[in-house]
Write an enzyme that holds these catalytic residues in place. Sequence first.
Site, PDB file in Angstrom:
ATOM      1  N   ASP A 223       0.790  -1.282  -0.051  1.00 14.81           N
ATOM      2  CA  ASP A 223       0.024  -0.003   0.130  1.00 14.81           C
ATOM      3  C   ASP A 223       1.043   1.363   0.028  1.00 14.81           C
ATOM      4  O   ASP A 223       2.079   1.083   0.346  1.00 14.81           O
ATOM      5  CB  ASP A 223      -0.850  -0.068   1.231  1.00 14.81           C
TER       6      ASP A 223
ATOM      7  N   ARG B  35       5.721  16.631  -4.408  1.00 10.83           N
ATOM      8  CA  ARG B  35       4.610  16.832  -5.279  1.00 10.83           C
ATOM      9  C   ARG B  35       4.304  18.480  -5.741  1.00 10.83           C
ATOM     10  O   ARG B  35       4.371  19.335  -5.017  1.00 10.83           O
ATOM     11  CB  ARG B  35       3.405  16.296  -4.312  1.00 10.83           C
TER      12      ARG B  35
ATOM     13  N   GLY C  71      -5.026   3.067  -3.302  1.00 12.01           N
ATOM     14  CA  GLY C  71      -6.336   3.672  -3.756  1.00 12.01           C
ATOM     15  C   GLY C  71      -6.087   5.319  -4.127  1.00 12.01           C
ATOM     16  O   GLY C  71      -7.121   6.035  -4.577  1.00 12.01           O
TER      17      GLY C  71
END
Lengths: 297, 1347
Positions: free
Chosen positions: B316, B708, B789
Amino acid sequence: LLSAGIALPLFFALGLAGLAVGLGLHFSSGTIRELELDYTGAPRSNHDCARCTNASATSGPCLCTLRFELAEPFPGPVCLYYQLSNYYQNHRRYGVSRDDLQLSGDPWGLRVANSLFNDTFTLHRLVNGSFMPVPLDSRGISWWTDSNVKFRNPELVNGSLATAFWGTAKPPNWPCAAYLLDAGNPNNTGFVNEDFIVWMRTAALPTFRKLYRRVHQGNFSAGLPHGTYRLDINYSYPVLPFKGTKKVILSTVSWMGGKNPFLGIAYLVFGSACILTGFVMLAVHIKYQQQNQMDED
Amino acid sequence: MGCLIFRKKEQAYVEKCWKDVQVGDFVQLQCNETIPADILLLYSSDQNGTCHLETANLDGETNLKQRQVVTGFFHQSSEFHPEFFQNTIVCEMPNNDLNKFKGYVTICLPCKLQKVSNIVCCNVAQSNFHKIQGIQREQPDSKKIGFSSENLLLRGCTIRNTEVAIGIVIYAGHETKAMLNNSGPRYKRSKIERRMNMDIFFCVGLLFIMCLIGALGHGIWNGSFSEHPPYNVPDVNGYYLSSALAGFYMFLTMIILLQVLIPISLYVSIELVKLGQVFLIHNDIDLYDEERDFPIQCRALNITEDLGQIQHIFSDKTGTLTENKMVFRRCTINGNEFSHQENAKRLETHKDMDLEDADWAKCQQAIFPAIEIEKQATLKQKSAKPLRRCQSARAHVPGHARKRSLGRCDSSQSQVAFSSTIEKDVTPDSRLLRKVRDAALQMESLSPFTSKATFSSTTATTDFFLALAICNTVVVSTATEPRQRVTAPPLMKPSGISLERIHQLFQRLKLANLSQSFSSTQSRSDLGASFETEDNKENPAAPNSCDKDDDNNGGGRIVVHRKDSTGTHNTSLDEAFESVTQGSLQAEFCYEAESPDEAALVHAARAYSFTLVSRTPEQVTVRLPQGTLLTFDILYTLGFDSVRKRMSVVVRHPLTNEIIVYTKGADSVIMDLLEDPARDGIDVEKKLRRIHAKTQKHLDCYARDGLRTLCIAKKVLSEEDFEKWANFRQEAEAAIDNRDELLMETAQHLETKLTLLGATGIEDRLQDGVPDTIAALREAGIQIWVLTGDKQETAVNIAYSCKLLDQRDTVFTINTENKETCESLLDLTLEEVRKNCGIKKSKWTFFGIGLPSSLPASTGPVPEFGLVIDGKTLNIVFQGELERKFLELTKYCRSVLCCRATPLQKSKVVKLVRRQLNVMTLSIGDGANDVSMIQVADIGIGISGQEGMQAVMASDFAISRFKHLKKLLLVHGHWCYSRLAKMVIYYFYKNVNYVNLLFWYQFFCGFSGATMIDYWQMIFFNLFFTSLPPIIFGVLDRDVSAETLLSLPELYKKGQNSEIYKLSTFIIAMLDAFYQSLVCFFVPYFTYEGSDIDVFTFGTPINTISLLTILLHQALEIKTWTLFHWITMIGSVVLYLFISTVYNAVCVVCNPPTNPYWIMENQMSDPRFYLLCFIAPVLALLPRYFVLALQGTFVACPILKAQQLDKLPKEQRDLEIHLWRTKNQATLGTSSVCVDEVNLSTSNVCLSPFLHPTASAISHDNLGLSPQDTNPRREWILNRESQYSIRRQTEEETTSASSSVTASPWQYQFLTDRNASPGQFTGQLTDGCAERLNRGSHRRSVSAVTL
């Protein structure tokens, strides 16, 4: 961690030790005198006992004799063995059929091995043209613990062993009941009969010998001198139906038991193999070190 | 668990158990309650009809999600009355798609308020729809209202920030989406045990053969007699068995005799060994997390050795690789980079901060080197502040608090997302801070009303921070009342002043302030006071009031301005405020955002005193550095979506009344939407171009650091334009068909011609040691996949920063929703990859043929490809039976990223890889969304993180940090595997060896099933004499030390390739067992042949020899001799002798009919016994010893070499390990040269037919050496729909063109519009695109076909 360098000395050490022990064993085995006398009396052989093979058990004992020469003296004590071959005393169901409780004195439900070896031997030496009997000692042929601890006769009833065995049947193949085995000697009769005890110690392999008598008394306490001997055999045990053989063996004993060259040879072979491997290791080691040095260079 | 369910009998909500919740029930949910079923939201206490959710249990995202009340019920101002609900709800059949849900409610218009018997029926027949009815009669004049997943509260989520929500249960129990995503537990059996079971069958076969030989032999032997020999005993009735029957009986007898061959004891021993292994793992101090007081938990006891055989790791991302904490790192404004060195330093030292004040003080001094010495006193006071704040933050951040160990029972309640210390405290860049201050000064000194947006850097700075503060969907709440949403400036109930009053106060203050600044003739120091903010880390120029304020406020507070020069009315206001602030404003703002980076940006803005104070759907209030509260009217919010990759907020500036669009988005997108610089004159154009170029450079720099990146831009709209657009937008919103497309179009229409303000770099902090761990695991030959996810961009960023992807890697991105497209994309990519791997591939197959893996080269060429795939594409892959192609492709890829994957997809992927590739898989995750993947993998590892304990509950091992995986696998896994594998082999060997002794004897006892060993001795042999050493070995043996294993991860491959326990080693062990048993039997046999030996006297030396052989064999295996080893080894022999002696001495008739009495004693007085016991074991082990010695000399395998290294003293060992590694890297280096060549060929391939349209452009760049060539990151978008885009990243602008061919990373991105059909696609082609595509010759047709 293992490597040739570490294994090297071990191999050499093992090899040398093996050789040393092997030589010792070999010589020690070489000193043992042994004489095998086959008295099976195969049919159509001109053996004296051949005639006894046809005699049935019921027709009574058949006597045959065997003459042999001892070229060299057997130092005492000399043991007289009988040897059976192809006789599977170690057969599981045969082994299972014994009852140790019974043998140690419980009289109930006697089920003694039916197949007690019942040939008897007497040995004579030709002295001055006549055969003099060689005294054979039947005592001490079994393990002390067996005859004194393990095997017990049932409690005497009214001072009589026979009554203690009352109600038990004679094994069909036996010439007499168990309590009559060595009737004259109360210490060697019934279950504590040493021949019986020896027989009851189940042989490990289908070809086995069992100690019959020892020669260590009287004139023969120093062993059997060379000369001519005669063996009288009371032949009654059939072995031909199962393609077995019967032998009588005279053997001297040493600290390593009877004559068997195998262990000595094994040690010798083992020792030389170790030394050989040691040399291989040495070569490998040297080569590897060179290679290593080259690598580092 | 209980929940409130409406009962019509009682006409009230009654507490019921979860299990009693049924479809059609009305459920009332309270704040912080976990939702018991899938519920359609019908009422929310929130005035906007929204309900906030935390979905961490489902997807691992800890931010708040909003859910809307179903449209028709939204306007109910009053309480919701379930008894009057009489509508029919039609919805989908239960499915496992978390993001998709649709249905409609039929509302009957003449709504008679009649009491309803709440009939619930699931009408399956009706077009696969699920029908829940209040009333069953169809209303002719009914109206249908649609609802979607926006209105659905999913089971497992938690209600936040909403006092009461009421809804109707749509799915309950196992039909809920959460449950359907849960694939249930699986019984796990380790690979060794599976393999072992196969070999047990081998043993069964062997047993059968041996028994058959025995049976046949007995039959033949029996038949060879013409009459029954005396030793053949008849049965009770005097009958003899026929040969055949006797043979058959013998078969059965032999089974009983030889059944030891089936190592039943092995199973028991394995369990014991695993227990010991688990104990050791559990007690490893290195796997203990002191911070959380959490040792490793071994929840599964039976798969420890699988840890040593892992080939694939599925991880994950959020909370596993990362700490799930977004931290503002750097920003660039108007082309100026502010590196935030201090911030970086703070981040590095943030751990120490908690511990030592002194450090912090030092750090502070380092941060403000420029601060005048006379301010030291104030500084010192302040230096204590952050600490305090840390603590206040820690109080509700479980991750940082020791509280966890104290048994905090309710983890979810006190969790506040994104509010840990490091996220909240952003140390401002001193340069930028000064600039902000200047800008504020300027704002005040100049007229803010005359705001002609000259392109000055100062206004850009202000705008930048305003954008950060406004352009988001962050929800403000306060720390004292966690999860209570602040829709207005903080309430101050204790002071008894109403909200309105405060508003008024602010209003007046602001006016006063403004008027003052207007008429300002203020001194600089006075102005400085207006900068005074709650931010404690700054402002040396503050007057003493500053300190006072600071002391009063815990951090977030409403700023009070006090100026000496303010009028009398102001003074009174101040007093009023004084009371307010002193009274209650300990509250600290908590920002809860849809995505964690938003929160980070808001915190960053706050660090520069642009504080987001409140947010409602209509308004957003920001406090400026001056202290003014600006309330912007939000006209529109265009939310983030992954296609646009940006979000915008349209606001009306309260002062200038301008309509401003603030846009924030991925740099790749924003940079293309900027206004054409050529518009206003040559100077401006130049300037703008320069700014853009610089910003781009900075962005590349950020990306390289794994940050990011987000670009911030703005646009000022004229009133007319806005009107036009707003109409457009309203139409779109009202539209029924193509609503999404229209909305998208309007959004895209608005977000053009933007003015670049700047860009930010946010770090999703990786957990400690993640890159290192990943590198080590990879070196160990483990393929690592990330299944998350999360958003694709985020995932890729993280993959880069944790070294999962290298900047040099070629990354393929496949996003599509169309099967054909997907297939052809897979084919294309596969083709490409195959071409490049041609050389490697031949190598691989070469090894596949079975070259001994001792050559390190087999590990050499790691495929340098990465694959990024998203959930929708995964769906296609699964549905379209493209699994094999997908797997084929992934085989070439060094790492694979699956983004936007649902829990079920995660488990499917794991299952697919496990089943199809037949590899050992490990899943690691921390959230409930990882549960199914954890359960499906061979080993599931749960990280006890911030997302509850569900993953831990489902896992086999629970660790607290990702980095612990390294030791767990490389050391414990390796040990456990090699121990257990060796032990299993040894057990097989042992049993075969021993049983064969009995078997050989059968040849000498007429196959009668007799034994030469007393059967008590046989039982004891396995039970006592030879059982402990292998168990001790299995628990304690360490073939290589932990340090060496950690520093040489490649040693792990031994377990991965199952090198210790495989067919060949098994067969070798079997052969060795045969050989040894022959020696053990026949050496005594020949020794005693023809003698008066009896059965057990014969068996005793054999037994002894075999015992010694078996133990010495074990001794050869043992690599680490501890006291335990010595004790058990010597103890076993002593025990054997002792027990045998005693048994033989005591047992006169105890064990009829066998006769063990006095045999041992007899043997021990026989010198032959000792001679035998020496030669036979040595002879039996000689070959093995010889081979081992040779192996040790030639050091054929790395393990042996490592073992040798272990013997060296420490310094030398380190040196050797270093040498080894460099040697390996050298070999890798040569292979990487190959890879470079391959890269070269890649680019050549690119130039040829593949992706032709852009290839020409690339080739042009490469050859032409145009200035653009050095433009670091460019993206060619082939058409507006981003049908097919190739993004190219180059290393640095300094890279020379020639080197850029080899070294430049290539990133192909296959993006297809999710909704576009081929027809649409061609129809929508703009002229320019068409032209560009035409240049692309035949390739265009391919793309057209593909899409």
